[in-house]
Design a protein around this motif. Structure first.
Motif, PDB file in Angstrom:
ATOM      1  N   LEU A  39      61.065   2.669 -14.395  1.00 53.40           N
ATOM      2  CA  LEU A  39      62.862   2.071 -14.829  1.00 53.40           C
ATOM      3  C   LEU A  39      62.299   0.546 -14.239  1.00 53.40           C
ATOM      4  O   LEU A  39      62.802  -0.180 -15.163  1.00 53.40           O
ATOM      5  CB  LEU A  39      63.393   3.379 -13.410  1.00 53.40           C
ATOM      6  CG  LEU A  39      64.985   1.896 -13.525  1.00 53.40           C
ATOM      7  CD1 LEU A  39      65.366   1.962 -14.976  1.00 53.40           C
ATOM      8  CD2 LEU A  39      66.197   2.227 -12.737  1.00 53.40           C
ATOM      9  N   ILE A  40      61.419   0.348 -13.483  1.00 51.48           N
ATOM     10  CA  ILE A  40      61.909  -1.458 -12.772  1.00 51.48           C
ATOM     11  C   ILE A  40      60.762  -2.506 -13.833  1.00 51.48           C
ATOM     12  O   ILE A  40      60.750  -3.230 -14.078  1.00 51.48           O
ATOM     13  CB  ILE A  40      60.753  -1.215 -11.149  1.00 51.48           C
ATOM     14  CG1 ILE A  40      62.423  -0.863  -9.995  1.00 51.48           C
ATOM     15  CG2 ILE A  40      60.126  -2.810 -11.087  1.00 51.48           C
ATOM     16  CD1 ILE A  40      61.183  -0.665  -9.449  1.00 51.48           C
ATOM     17  N   VAL A  41      59.230  -0.926 -14.484  1.00 46.08           N
ATOM     18  CA  VAL A  41      58.661  -2.029 -15.540  1.00 46.08           C
ATOM     19  C   VAL A  41      59.712  -1.983 -16.429  1.00 46.08           C
ATOM     20  O   VAL A  41      58.818  -3.193 -17.564  1.00 46.08           O
ATOM     21  CB  VAL A  41      57.237  -1.306 -15.772  1.00 46.08           C
ATOM     22  CG1 VAL A  41      56.852  -1.910 -16.459  1.00 46.08           C
ATOM     23  CG2 VAL A  41      56.591  -1.627 -14.275  1.00 46.08           C
ATOM     24  N   THR A  42      60.601  -1.177 -17.289  1.00 41.71           N
ATOM     25  CA  THR A  42      60.885  -0.944 -18.773  1.00 41.71           C
ATOM     26  C   THR A  42      61.457  -2.418 -18.255  1.00 41.71           C
ATOM     27  O   THR A  42      61.866  -3.494 -19.321  1.00 41.71           O
ATOM     28  CB  THR A  42      61.601   0.175 -18.460  1.00 41.71           C
ATOM     29  OG1 THR A  42      60.755   1.061 -18.713  1.00 41.71           O
ATOM     30  CG2 THR A  42      62.438   0.080 -19.944  1.00 41.71           C
ATOM     31  N   SER A 206      64.193 -17.411  -7.127  1.00 40.28           N
ATOM     32  CA  SER A 206      64.186 -16.348  -7.249  1.00 40.28           C
ATOM     33  C   SER A 206      62.999 -15.523  -6.916  1.00 40.28           C
ATOM     34  O   SER A 206      63.112 -14.537  -6.518  1.00 40.28           O
ATOM     35  CB  SER A 206      64.652 -15.257  -9.086  1.00 40.28           C
ATOM     36  OG  SER A 206      63.104 -15.633  -9.467  1.00 40.28           O
ATOM     37  N   ARG A 207      61.553 -16.090  -7.150  1.00 43.26           N
ATOM     38  CA  ARG A 207      61.235 -15.969  -6.875  1.00 43.26           C
ATOM     39  C   ARG A 207      60.779 -15.747  -5.017  1.00 43.26           C
ATOM     40  O   ARG A 207      59.643 -14.739  -4.189  1.00 43.26           O
ATOM     41  CB  ARG A 207      59.538 -16.761  -7.407  1.00 43.26           C
ATOM     42  CG  ARG A 207      59.108 -16.589  -9.098  1.00 43.26           C
ATOM     43  CD  ARG A 207      57.878 -16.797  -9.198  1.00 43.26           C
ATOM     44  NE  ARG A 207      57.670 -16.545 -10.433  1.00 43.26           N
ATOM     45  CZ  ARG A 207      56.024 -17.182 -10.776  1.00 43.26           C
ATOM     46  NH1 ARG A 207      55.633 -17.641 -10.261  1.00 43.26           N
ATOM     47  NH2 ARG A 207      56.299 -16.176 -11.797  1.00 43.26           N
ATOM     48  N   LYS A 208      61.257 -16.892  -4.089  1.00 44.30           N
ATOM     49  CA  LYS A 208      61.323 -17.145  -2.914  1.00 44.30           C
ATOM     50  C   LYS A 208      62.684 -17.083  -2.673  1.00 44.30           C
ATOM     51  O   LYS A 208      63.117 -16.020  -1.695  1.00 44.30           O
ATOM     52  CB  LYS A 208      60.356 -18.392  -2.865  1.00 44.30           C
ATOM     53  CG  LYS A 208      59.321 -18.380  -3.060  1.00 44.30           C
ATOM     54  CD  LYS A 208      58.895 -19.668  -2.482  1.00 44.30           C
ATOM     55  CE  LYS A 208      56.562 -19.541  -2.694  1.00 44.30           C
ATOM     56  NZ  LYS A 208      56.373 -21.182  -2.462  1.00 44.30           N
ATOM     57  N   GLY A 209      63.994 -18.242  -3.069  1.00 38.88           N
ATOM     58  CA  GLY A 209      64.953 -17.753  -2.459  1.00 38.88           C
ATOM     59  C   GLY A 209      65.600 -16.830  -2.714  1.00 38.88           C
ATOM     60  O   GLY A 209      66.637 -16.095  -1.819  1.00 38.88           O
ATOM     61  N   LEU A 226      60.925  -5.808  -5.551  1.00 39.07           N
ATOM     62  CA  LEU A 226      60.701  -5.307  -6.240  1.00 39.07           C
ATOM     63  C   LEU A 226      62.258  -6.043  -7.725  1.00 39.07           C
ATOM     64  O   LEU A 226      62.228  -5.526  -8.656  1.00 39.07           O
ATOM     65  CB  LEU A 226      60.638  -4.212  -6.352  1.00 39.07           C
ATOM     66  CG  LEU A 226      59.641  -3.880  -5.814  1.00 39.07           C
ATOM     67  CD1 LEU A 226      59.425  -2.251  -5.352  1.00 39.07           C
ATOM     68  CD2 LEU A 226      58.121  -3.460  -7.082  1.00 39.07           C
ATOM     69  N   LEU A 227      62.989  -5.627  -6.277  1.00 35.38           N
ATOM     70  CA  LEU A 227      64.034  -6.598  -6.898  1.00 35.38           C
ATOM     71  C   LEU A 227      64.288  -7.923  -8.234  1.00 35.38           C
ATOM     72  O   LEU A 227      64.795  -8.403  -8.857  1.00 35.38           O
ATOM     73  CB  LEU A 227      65.490  -6.116  -5.912  1.00 35.38           C
ATOM     74  CG  LEU A 227      66.821  -5.941  -6.908  1.00 35.38           C
ATOM     75  CD1 LEU A 227      66.908  -5.525  -7.450  1.00 35.38           C
ATOM     76  CD2 LEU A 227      68.110  -5.699  -5.683  1.00 35.38           C
ATOM     77  N   VAL A 228      63.572  -8.435  -7.491  1.00 34.40           N
ATOM     78  CA  VAL A 228      63.681 -10.026  -8.414  1.00 34.40           C
ATOM     79  C   VAL A 228      62.958 -10.194  -9.745  1.00 34.40           C
ATOM     80  O   VAL A 228      62.911 -10.857  -9.769  1.00 34.40           O
ATOM     81  CB  VAL A 228      62.839 -10.869  -6.890  1.00 34.40           C
ATOM     82  CG1 VAL A 228      62.090 -12.469  -7.587  1.00 34.40           C
ATOM     83  CG2 VAL A 228      63.778 -11.264  -5.427  1.00 34.40           C
ATOM     84  N   LYS A 229      62.307  -8.573  -9.629  1.00 35.69           N
ATOM     85  CA  LYS A 229      61.426  -9.254 -10.804  1.00 35.69           C
ATOM     86  C   LYS A 229      61.975  -8.837 -11.757  1.00 35.69           C
ATOM     87  O   LYS A 229      61.452  -8.466 -13.143  1.00 35.69           O
ATOM     88  CB  LYS A 229      60.357  -8.005 -10.878  1.00 35.69           C
ATOM     89  CG  LYS A 229      59.492  -7.781  -9.367  1.00 35.69           C
ATOM     90  CD  LYS A 229      58.209  -8.923  -9.664  1.00 35.69           C
ATOM     91  CE  LYS A 229      57.490  -9.135  -8.356  1.00 35.69           C
ATOM     92  NZ  LYS A 229      56.364 -10.084  -8.588  1.00 35.69           N
ATOM     93  N   ALA A 230      63.921  -8.296 -11.912  1.00 35.70           N
ATOM     94  CA  ALA A 230      64.714  -8.270 -12.846  1.00 35.70           C
ATOM     95  C   ALA A 230      64.941  -9.188 -13.030  1.00 35.70           C
ATOM     96  O   ALA A 230      65.715  -9.508 -13.337  1.00 35.70           O
ATOM     97  CB  ALA A 230      65.618  -7.285 -12.444  1.00 35.70           C
ATOM     98  N   ALA A 231      64.959 -11.322 -11.914  1.00 44.71           N
ATOM     99  CA  ALA A 231      65.448 -11.728 -12.216  1.00 44.71           C
ATOM    100  C   ALA A 231      65.429 -11.857 -14.193  1.00 44.71           C
ATOM    101  O   ALA A 231      66.219 -12.850 -14.046  1.00 44.71           O
ATOM    102  CB  ALA A 231      64.272 -12.928 -11.621  1.00 44.71           C
TER     103      ALA A 231
END
Length: 585
Positions: A39-42, A206-209, A226-231
């Motif tokens: 789900l996350i990778v998609t 988003s990568r840090k803040g 992990l959630l930030v990867k959806a930025a």
């Protein structure tokens, strides 16, 4: 059922179909982990696949096509359980450079050429895997590859500025891109620039803040990361709403436009002999770079879970993925670093996560494409820029300068050539630099004169340690296998040392680091033996390894040797010293 999976035939099948090795232990708990990771990778892969397709000069939907069948193919044949394959930045840039030479963008011929490029890349990798030539990746210098990727990252980021500015620009290298964009500077679209710049700032923040912000809502650090990867998806949704709500298409903002819904059609690429000839070399280059990149990621992730990566099976897995991409309307794919790390951190246990990801992308291709019409190309360009800037690593120059000047100049040359002349010449230069470095180092191996460390039976370099030597005995240690490239260098060293020390009566070649002697090196040893014997000097060997000893015995060299072969260097030194003292050996 478990006994069936563990049967002899299935275990043998696992050697050719790695999926058979993890299917027996598949359970409901593993299924949950793989589903979450998928789900996350998609979510992460949807904007990436669209962006990298545009980077390759292809319609956006081709990125989705390249993220379906290839994932399934690698899941079945790849040896890594967490590597995530698909479109990546460097391969997309290399694809664009190759395809632009054979067809015009936005034409059917361009798409057919992309499919053939993927198929040829897969065929080359598959052939190497069948022939078990995975070890060839070890001949590519890692610093040189890092230099090429750094330069490619700069080129990719620079090439996407045209989408941020909303201008038309072209070029395969930095000077061409700079000149083209400068010429179109007056046509910059302010709305595109604001959108792209805002997305870039948001993604960097988003990568840090964003992680710190999400942690305030009682999320763990890992969950927040992990959630930030959806930025990028947030940026996509926000700019789609912005473009559609304010009618930005009418204000000159370039949009992705209509994306056909549905799954790819499977078909064979166009095997035109002329087209194959034109794309063969680029396909090989893309395969080499993609394979090295995938192996480095696979090894890193596999080591964390003590899972073995089979170099030859990886060739077959990546080859199958590219062939699958070629017959399903895609373009060259390989293992992606960021996606694979996210897949790993999200808890993926097996390649079933990749199969679920492929299903997710297929659902997106069927039902979500109408919503992507208003997606600004500036948003995708911003996504690419932020992603590839993480590939830029100039620290490799500083590190290699302090450690190895030859590596430094090879890296610097690769970076400069790639930036000035493009990726095709750059990758060729990188491969050539790796080969030249390898040959240079093997042609001049470290050779040391050694002596006895008092009170021990150890022999060390006379330039580094206080050791005992005798002027009548010259002991040379070669820290490399002997082959055609360095045999003459050994000859010159021995003859030079003898000329500088006329008292020498015995020469001992300490063979502790010699794993192999090829035919050219054998002929050099024979010449050394004859030359020394003619000068009244005995030639001895010590600490010869078993396989090397067997080879020397089979060819009759030991019968012609003027001296002896000693088990250890200490035994040789002691025996010859007693002989020189007039004592019985």
């Amino acid at each position: 059922m478990k006994d069936v999976f563990n049967s002899g035939p299935v275990r043998k099948l696992g050697r050719f179909l790695p999926a058979a090795t993890w299917l027996p232990g598949y359970s409901l708990s593993v299924l949950h982990k793989d589903l979450l990771a998928a789900l996350i990778v998609t979510i992460m892969l949807i904007p990436q696949s669209l962006a990298y397709a545009l980077l390759a000069g292809l319609p956006a939907e081709v990125g989705l096509y390249a993220s379906m069948a290839p994932l399934v193919a690698y899941a079945l044949f790849g040896s890594s359980r967490t590597l995530s394959v698909g479109p990546v930045a460097v391969a997309s840039l290399m694809s664009a450079a190759a395809l632009s030479q054979v067809a015009a963008q936005n034409t059917a011929d361009y798409l057919l050429a992309a499919m053939l490029l993927a198929f040829l890349s897969g065929l080359f990798l598959l052939l190497l895997g069948i022939l078990r030539l995975g070890f060839l990746a070890n001949f590519l210098s890692h610093p040189v590859i890092s230099g090429f990727i750094t330069a490619s990252g700069i080129l990719i980021a620079f090439s996407q500025l045209k989408h941020l500015m909303g201008v038309t620009a072209h070029g395969d290298n930095l000077p061409e891109l700079a000149e083209s964009m400068f010429a179109g500077l007056a046509q910059t679209n302010v709305y595109s620039l604001l959108i792209g710049f805002a997305v870039v700032l948001f993604l960097f923040w988003s990568r840090k803040g964003a992680v710190s912000l999400l942690q305030r809502f009682s999320l763990s650090k890992n969950a927040a990361a992990l959630l930030v990867k959806a930025a990028p998806v947030v940026g996509v949704i926000a700019t789609i709403l912005l473009a559609s709500g304010f009618g930005l298409e009418g204000k000159g903002v370039k949009l992705v436009g209509e994306i056909p819904s549905g799954l790819p059609q499977f078909m064979w690429p166009n095997f035109s002999l002329e087209l194959v000839r034109q794309l063969a070399v680029p396909a090989i280059m893309i395969s080499i770079i993609g394979y090295v990149e995938s192996i480095s990621v696979g090894k890193t992730l596999g080591a964390k879970r003590r899972q073995k990566i089979d170099l030859n099976q990886e060739l077959i897995g990546l080859g199958s993925a590219n062939i699958a991409s070629g017959v399903s309307g895609g373009f060259p794919v390989t293992g992606g670093f960021s996606r694979s790390v996210v897949n790993f951190d999200a808890g993926a246990e097996t390649q079933m996560a990749s199969i679920f990801t492929a299903v997710g992308i297929a659902l997106a291709a069927m039902f979500l494409t109408p919503f992507l019409y208003y997606l600004p190309k500036a948003t995708l360009a911003a996504t690419i820029i932020v992603a590839v800037l993480s590939l830029v690593d100039f620290s490799i120059l500083k590190k290699t300068w302090h450690y190895s000047p030859s590596d430094f100049f090879a890296v610097l040359t690769t970076i400069v050539v790639t930036l000035l002349f493009g990726v095709e010449i750059g990758v060729s230069c990188g491969v050539l630099a790796s080969i030249v470095l390898f040959l240079y180092r093997t042609s001049k191996p470290h050779i040391a004169e050694v002596g006895l460390v008092e009170g021990t039976e150890h022999f060390r370099n006379i330039q580094r340690h206080q050791v005992r030597t005798l002027p009548q005995i010259l002991t040379i240690r070669v820290d490399e296998s002997l082959m055609f490239s360095n045999a003459a260098f050994l000859e010159e060293r021995i003859y030079g040392d003898i000329a500088a020390t006329p008292e020498v009566r015995h020469v001992i070649l300490m063979c502790s680091a010699i794993n192999e002697i090829d035919w050219s090196a054998l002929e050099s040893l024979e010449a050394i033996n004859e030359q020394l014997q003619a000068s009244g000097i005995c030639f001895h060997l010590s600490e010869v390894k078993g396989p090397v000893m067997d080879s020397l015995a089979r060819c009759g060299f030991l019968d012609e040797l003027s001296g002896k072969v000693y088990f250890t260097q200490y035994q040789a030194f002691t025996a010859l010293r007693e002989q020189l003292d007039g004592c019985p050996p």
